[in-house]
Structure formats: structure tokens, C-alpha cells
Design a protein around this motif. Structure first.
Motif, PDB file in Angstrom:
ATOM      1  N   ARG A  90       0.844  -1.211   0.000  1.00 13.17           N
ATOM      2  CA  ARG A  90       0.000   0.000   0.000  1.00 13.17           C
ATOM      3  C   ARG A  90       0.873   1.253   0.000  1.00 13.17           C
ATOM      4  O   ARG A  90       0.606   2.210  -0.733  1.00 13.17           O
ATOM      5  N   ILE A  91       1.904   1.266   0.845  1.00  7.23           N
ATOM      6  CA  ILE A  91       2.824   2.416   0.886  1.00  7.23           C
ATOM      7  C   ILE A  91       3.503   2.582  -0.469  1.00  7.23           C
ATOM      8  O   ILE A  91       3.571   3.684  -1.025  1.00  7.23           O
ATOM      9  N   ARG A  92       4.010   1.460  -1.009  1.00 11.93           N
ATOM     10  CA  ARG A  92       4.674   1.475  -2.314  1.00 11.93           C
ATOM     11  C   ARG A  92       3.746   2.020  -3.395  1.00 11.93           C
ATOM     12  O   ARG A  92       4.122   2.914  -4.158  1.00 11.93           O
ATOM     13  N   ASP A  93       2.533   1.499  -3.436  1.00  9.83           N
ATOM     14  CA  ASP A  93       1.596   1.894  -4.480  1.00  9.83           C
ATOM     15  C   ASP A  93       1.131   3.339  -4.330  1.00  9.83           C
ATOM     16  O   ASP A  93       0.986   4.053  -5.322  1.00  9.83           O
ATOM     17  N   ASN A  94       0.914   3.786  -3.100  1.00  7.03           N
ATOM     18  CA  ASN A  94       0.493   5.164  -2.864  1.00  7.03           C
ATOM     19  C   ASN A  94       1.561   6.170  -3.272  1.00  7.03           C
ATOM     20  O   ASN A  94       1.253   7.337  -3.526  1.00  7.03           O
ATOM     21  N   ASN A  95       2.802   5.738  -3.310  1.00  5.59           N
ATOM     22  CA  ASN A  95       3.910   6.624  -3.648  1.00  5.59           C
ATOM     23  C   ASN A  95       4.511   6.348  -5.021  1.00  5.59           C
ATOM     24  O   ASN A  95       5.530   6.930  -5.378  1.00  5.59           O
ATOM     25  N   ASP A  96       3.888   5.449  -5.777  1.00  4.62           N
ATOM     26  CA  ASP A  96       4.359   5.097  -7.117  1.00  4.62           C
ATOM     27  C   ASP A  96       5.826   4.657  -7.101  1.00  4.62           C
ATOM     28  O   ASP A  96       6.625   5.056  -7.943  1.00  4.62           O
TER      29      ASP A  96
END
Length: 101
Positions: free
Chosen positions: A12-18
Motif C-alpha cells: 500500500r505504501i509502495r503503491d500510494n507513492n508510485d
């Protein structure tokens, strides 16, 4: 520790920050290595006794670096399609077979 939940939270962190475009196995392995070097730096020039008696702020810093290493390794396992629980258990079983008396 629920590794699946931790991995999902990391994703989720990775995806939210691209950041997924940066999370190749090569980059994640290097990032884990850098964090490990930061952990090693805490102990640099310490005696054996000093390394076992860290000041509270050093101990907190060591914990942060251990967390960084583990989280990068979780991401690396995810990228490689490895189950961390399985690979750790397999390695432990191998060590027990080889070294337990």
C-alpha cells in the motif's frame, strides 16, 4: 508477526507513492544492504562488551535499522515470488540438520 499483512501494508505504501517502478529485485537487495551497513555503523569501533550494552538511543536506532532491513527483505521476497516464512523455515531446518547436536 503476520508476514502477509506486513507485505500488504508495504505494498500500500509502495503503491500510494508510485515506487513499484523502483522495486526491482536488484534495487531492493541493494537497499537492504545499505540499511544493513547503517546497522553495522552503530557498532563500528565498539568493543564486544559495548556492543551488548547499547545506550537507549543507540538501541532505538538499531531497532529502526533492523526494521528497515526486514521490510526490504519482505519486499524482495514479494518481487521474487518467495514466501519468506517458507524460506526461513527451510534454512532453519537445514541449519538444524547440519549443526544441531
Amino acid at each position: 508477526m503476520n508476514l502477509q499483512e506486513l507485505t500488504e501494508r508495504l505494498h500500500r505504501i509502495r503503491d500510494n507513492n508510485d515506487w513499484q517502478r523502483f522495486h526491482s529485485p536488484k534495487n531492493l537487495a541493494m537497499a537492504a544492504s545499505v540499511e544493513m551497513a547503517e546497522l553495522v555503523e552503530i557498532f563500528q569501533w565498539s568493543s564486544e562488551d559495548q556492543s551488548r550494552q547499547l545506550a537507549p538511543e543507540q538501541l532505538a536506532h538499531a531497532g529502526q535499522e533492523v526494521g528497515d532491513v526486514v521490510l526490504y527483505l519482505l519486499l524482495l521476497c514479494s518481487e521474487l515470488g518467495l514466501d519468506m516464512d517458507e524460506v526461513v523455515r527451510a534454512k532453519l531446518a537445514d541449519s538444524e540438520r547440519r549443526f544441531a547436536k
